[in-house]
Enzyme design. Sequence first.
Site, PDB file in Angstrom:
ATOM      1  N   SER A  32       1.912  -5.035  -1.804  1.00  0.00           N
ATOM      2  CA  SER A  32       3.301  -4.652  -1.505  1.00  0.00           C
ATOM      3  C   SER A  32       4.016  -4.095  -2.721  1.00  0.00           C
ATOM      4  O   SER A  32       4.119  -4.762  -3.754  1.00  0.00           O
ATOM      5  CB  SER A  32       4.102  -5.868  -1.041  1.00  0.00           C
ATOM      6  OG  SER A  32       3.650  -6.308   0.189  1.00  0.00           O
ATOM      7  N   HIS A  63       3.916  -0.345   2.278  1.00  0.00           N
ATOM      8  CA  HIS A  63       2.487  -0.026   2.342  1.00  0.00           C
ATOM      9  C   HIS A  63       2.332   1.370   2.937  1.00  0.00           C
ATOM     10  O   HIS A  63       2.689   1.583   4.107  1.00  0.00           O
ATOM     11  CB  HIS A  63       1.745  -1.047   3.207  1.00  0.00           C
ATOM     12  CG  HIS A  63       1.640  -2.399   2.588  1.00  0.00           C
ATOM     13  ND1 HIS A  63       0.469  -2.883   2.062  1.00  0.00           N
ATOM     14  CD2 HIS A  63       2.565  -3.348   2.390  1.00  0.00           C
ATOM     15  CE1 HIS A  63       0.681  -4.081   1.574  1.00  0.00           C
ATOM     16  NE2 HIS A  63       1.942  -4.402   1.764  1.00  0.00           N
ATOM     17  N   HIS A  85      -2.666  -6.788   7.157  1.00  0.00           N
ATOM     18  CA  HIS A  85      -2.407  -8.224   7.098  1.00  0.00           C
ATOM     19  C   HIS A  85      -2.642  -8.845   8.469  1.00  0.00           C
ATOM     20  O   HIS A  85      -2.366  -8.206   9.491  1.00  0.00           O
ATOM     21  CB  HIS A  85      -0.940  -8.499   6.712  1.00  0.00           C
ATOM     22  CG  HIS A  85      -0.518  -7.891   5.426  1.00  0.00           C
ATOM     23  ND1 HIS A  85      -0.100  -6.586   5.332  1.00  0.00           N
ATOM     24  CD2 HIS A  85      -0.435  -8.404   4.175  1.00  0.00           C
ATOM     25  CE1 HIS A  85       0.215  -6.315   4.072  1.00  0.00           C
ATOM     26  NE2 HIS A  85       0.021  -7.406   3.351  1.00  0.00           N
ATOM     27  N   TYR A  87      -0.785 -11.023   9.746  1.00  0.00           N
ATOM     28  CA  TYR A  87       0.502 -11.187  10.450  1.00  0.00           C
ATOM     29  C   TYR A  87       0.937  -9.930  11.205  1.00  0.00           C
ATOM     30  O   TYR A  87       1.834  -9.959  12.050  1.00  0.00           O
ATOM     31  CB  TYR A  87       1.616 -11.647   9.484  1.00  0.00           C
ATOM     32  CG  TYR A  87       2.002 -10.675   8.389  1.00  0.00           C
ATOM     33  CD1 TYR A  87       2.683  -9.487   8.663  1.00  0.00           C
ATOM     34  CD2 TYR A  87       1.700 -10.954   7.065  1.00  0.00           C
ATOM     35  CE1 TYR A  87       3.045  -8.604   7.662  1.00  0.00           C
ATOM     36  CE2 TYR A  87       2.058 -10.081   6.042  1.00  0.00           C
ATOM     37  CZ  TYR A  87       2.727  -8.905   6.354  1.00  0.00           C
ATOM     38  OH  TYR A  87       3.070  -8.037   5.358  1.00  0.00           O
ATOM     39  N   GLU A  88       0.286  -8.802  10.917  1.00  0.00           N
ATOM     40  CA  GLU A  88       0.626  -7.568  11.645  1.00  0.00           C
ATOM     41  C   GLU A  88      -0.016  -7.554  13.033  1.00  0.00           C
ATOM     42  O   GLU A  88       0.219  -6.630  13.815  1.00  0.00           O
ATOM     43  CB  GLU A  88       0.147  -6.348  10.861  1.00  0.00           C
ATOM     44  CG  GLU A  88       0.928  -6.118   9.575  1.00  0.00           C
ATOM     45  CD  GLU A  88       0.331  -5.010   8.724  1.00  0.00           C
ATOM     46  OE1 GLU A  88       0.747  -3.859   8.887  1.00  0.00           O
ATOM     47  OE2 GLU A  88      -0.570  -5.305   7.894  1.00  0.00           O
ATOM     48  N   ALA A 115       1.641  -9.030  -4.162  1.00  0.00           N
ATOM     49  CA  ALA A 115       2.939  -9.576  -4.567  1.00  0.00           C
ATOM     50  C   ALA A 115       2.928 -11.041  -4.157  1.00  0.00           C
ATOM     51  O   ALA A 115       2.435 -11.372  -3.077  1.00  0.00           O
ATOM     52  CB  ALA A 115       4.051  -8.834  -3.842  1.00  0.00           C
ATOM     53  N   MET A 213       0.598 -13.690   1.333  1.00  0.00           N
ATOM     54  CA  MET A 213       0.195 -13.574   2.745  1.00  0.00           C
ATOM     55  C   MET A 213      -0.981 -12.618   2.933  1.00  0.00           C
ATOM     56  O   MET A 213      -1.125 -12.008   3.988  1.00  0.00           O
ATOM     57  CB  MET A 213       1.377 -13.078   3.585  1.00  0.00           C
ATOM     58  CG  MET A 213       2.636 -13.896   3.454  1.00  0.00           C
ATOM     59  SD  MET A 213       3.988 -13.103   4.335  1.00  0.00           S
ATOM     60  CE  MET A 213       5.387 -14.050   3.751  1.00  0.00           C
ATOM     61  N   SER A 214      -1.774 -12.445   1.906  1.00  0.00           N
ATOM     62  CA  SER A 214      -2.882 -11.477   2.025  1.00  0.00           C
ATOM     63  C   SER A 214      -4.085 -11.987   1.234  1.00  0.00           C
ATOM     64  O   SER A 214      -4.215 -13.176   0.977  1.00  0.00           O
ATOM     65  CB  SER A 214      -2.425 -10.121   1.469  1.00  0.00           C
ATOM     66  OG  SER A 214      -2.172 -10.214   0.072  1.00  0.00           O
ATOM     67  N   ASN A 237       9.036 -13.050  -7.061  1.00  0.00           N
ATOM     68  CA  ASN A 237      10.150 -14.001  -6.829  1.00  0.00           C
ATOM     69  C   ASN A 237       9.613 -15.399  -7.090  1.00  0.00           C
ATOM     70  O   ASN A 237       8.393 -15.597  -7.099  1.00  0.00           O
ATOM     71  CB  ASN A 237      10.618 -13.905  -5.369  1.00  0.00           C
ATOM     72  CG  ASN A 237       9.491 -14.139  -4.378  1.00  0.00           C
ATOM     73  OD1 ASN A 237       8.670 -13.236  -4.136  1.00  0.00           O
ATOM     74  ND2 ASN A 237       9.405 -15.328  -3.841  1.00  0.00           N
ATOM     75  N   HIS A 249      12.329  -9.477   1.683  1.00  0.00           N
ATOM     76  CA  HIS A 249      11.289  -8.497   1.337  1.00  0.00           C
ATOM     77  C   HIS A 249      11.832  -7.396   0.417  1.00  0.00           C
ATOM     78  O   HIS A 249      11.110  -6.899  -0.452  1.00  0.00           O
ATOM     79  CB  HIS A 249      10.710  -7.909   2.630  1.00  0.00           C
ATOM     80  CG  HIS A 249       9.446  -7.109   2.425  1.00  0.00           C
ATOM     81  ND1 HIS A 249       8.332  -7.617   1.786  1.00  0.00           N
ATOM     82  CD2 HIS A 249       9.118  -5.840   2.789  1.00  0.00           C
ATOM     83  CE1 HIS A 249       7.381  -6.683   1.755  1.00  0.00           C
ATOM     84  NE2 HIS A 249       7.834  -5.594   2.351  1.00  0.00           N
TER      85      HIS A 249
HETATM   86  N1  HPA Z   1       5.730 -16.114  -0.245  1.00  0.00           N
HETATM   87  C1  HPA Z   1       4.722 -15.474   0.410  1.00  0.00           C
HETATM   88  N2  HPA Z   1       4.393 -14.220   0.150  1.00  0.00           N
HETATM   89  C2  HPA Z   1       5.090 -13.570  -0.802  1.00  0.00           C
HETATM   90  C3  HPA Z   1       6.132 -14.168  -1.509  1.00  0.00           C
HETATM   91  C4  HPA Z   1       6.476 -15.521  -1.213  1.00  0.00           C
HETATM   92  O1  HPA Z   1       7.393 -16.128  -1.796  1.00  0.00           O
HETATM   93  N3  HPA Z   1       6.616 -13.233  -2.389  1.00  0.00           N
HETATM   94  C5  HPA Z   1       5.863 -12.120  -2.207  1.00  0.00           C
HETATM   95  N4  HPA Z   1       4.940 -12.314  -1.258  1.00  0.00           N
END
Ligand code: HPA
Length: 274
Positions: A32, A63, A85, A87-88, A115, A213-214, A237, A249
Amino acid sequence: MRTLKYEQIVEAADFVSAQMKEKPVLGLILGSGLGGLADRIDHACVLPYSDIPHFPVSTAIGHAGRLVCGTLGGHEVMAMQGRFHYYEGYNVSQVTLPVRVMQLLGIKKLLVTNAVGGINTGFVPGDLVLISDHINLTGMNPLSGPNDDRFGERFPDMSRAYCPVWRKHAARIMQDMGMKGHEGVYGGLGGPSYETPAEIRYLRHIGADMVGMSTVHEVIAANHGGMRVLGISCITNMAAGVLKQKLCHEDVLAVADQIEGKFCGLVERIAEQV
Ligand code: HPA
């Protein structure tokens, strides 16, 4: 959508191979907000995912959804500008299809990037962290179902899922570039909701330094296929509850964007020495 058949994966690989001038030696998966690296690839041949047989189309914001093949750091690479992903709504066979295509094209080294939210309080947003290991908490494994021996063995070893030698090498490059050279364990969850603070406390307790998440499915498939893997996480973050801030996001993409120059410089140096 059922698991992709070997013949379908070969069809995708043949299509990509026919467009490439040289054989790639390095595969790149850009996470990401990190897809800008693909713009540094010279003599690029760009293939939108929608053109490649059996490729899904990536829908996540940040993406781009294309394969970029060309030269980076003097070596031939094949980069995914945008990944798939779970989740998609894709199954894990679709999520790992590009890794299988890379395997069929003879790629032995895969650099995955993502990320993440920082769980380890020694990290700050903007840090780049080498992945030392992962915890797959998605409840899914891309190797579930009948094993295809043409790709790898039934029970692949995962004790060196992220190549220690390559990682050491990358840590040295980071040091040379004046970066901290952090390492950490990646906790892989399915998403797409961010984690709750309680889930983050649990993840910290079981040994995760960062969360995303990947990545975990791609890395399992790559290890199954005998590839060496290097993973770089960008802390965009601090994870839920660590700083009491709300997560979104847009902020993730904004931090990934700020790090882009540093990230691209690092990946280019790694590609030079592949
Ligand atoms: N959690 C899950 N996936 C992420 C995060 C997060 O805090 N930041 C970037 N991708």
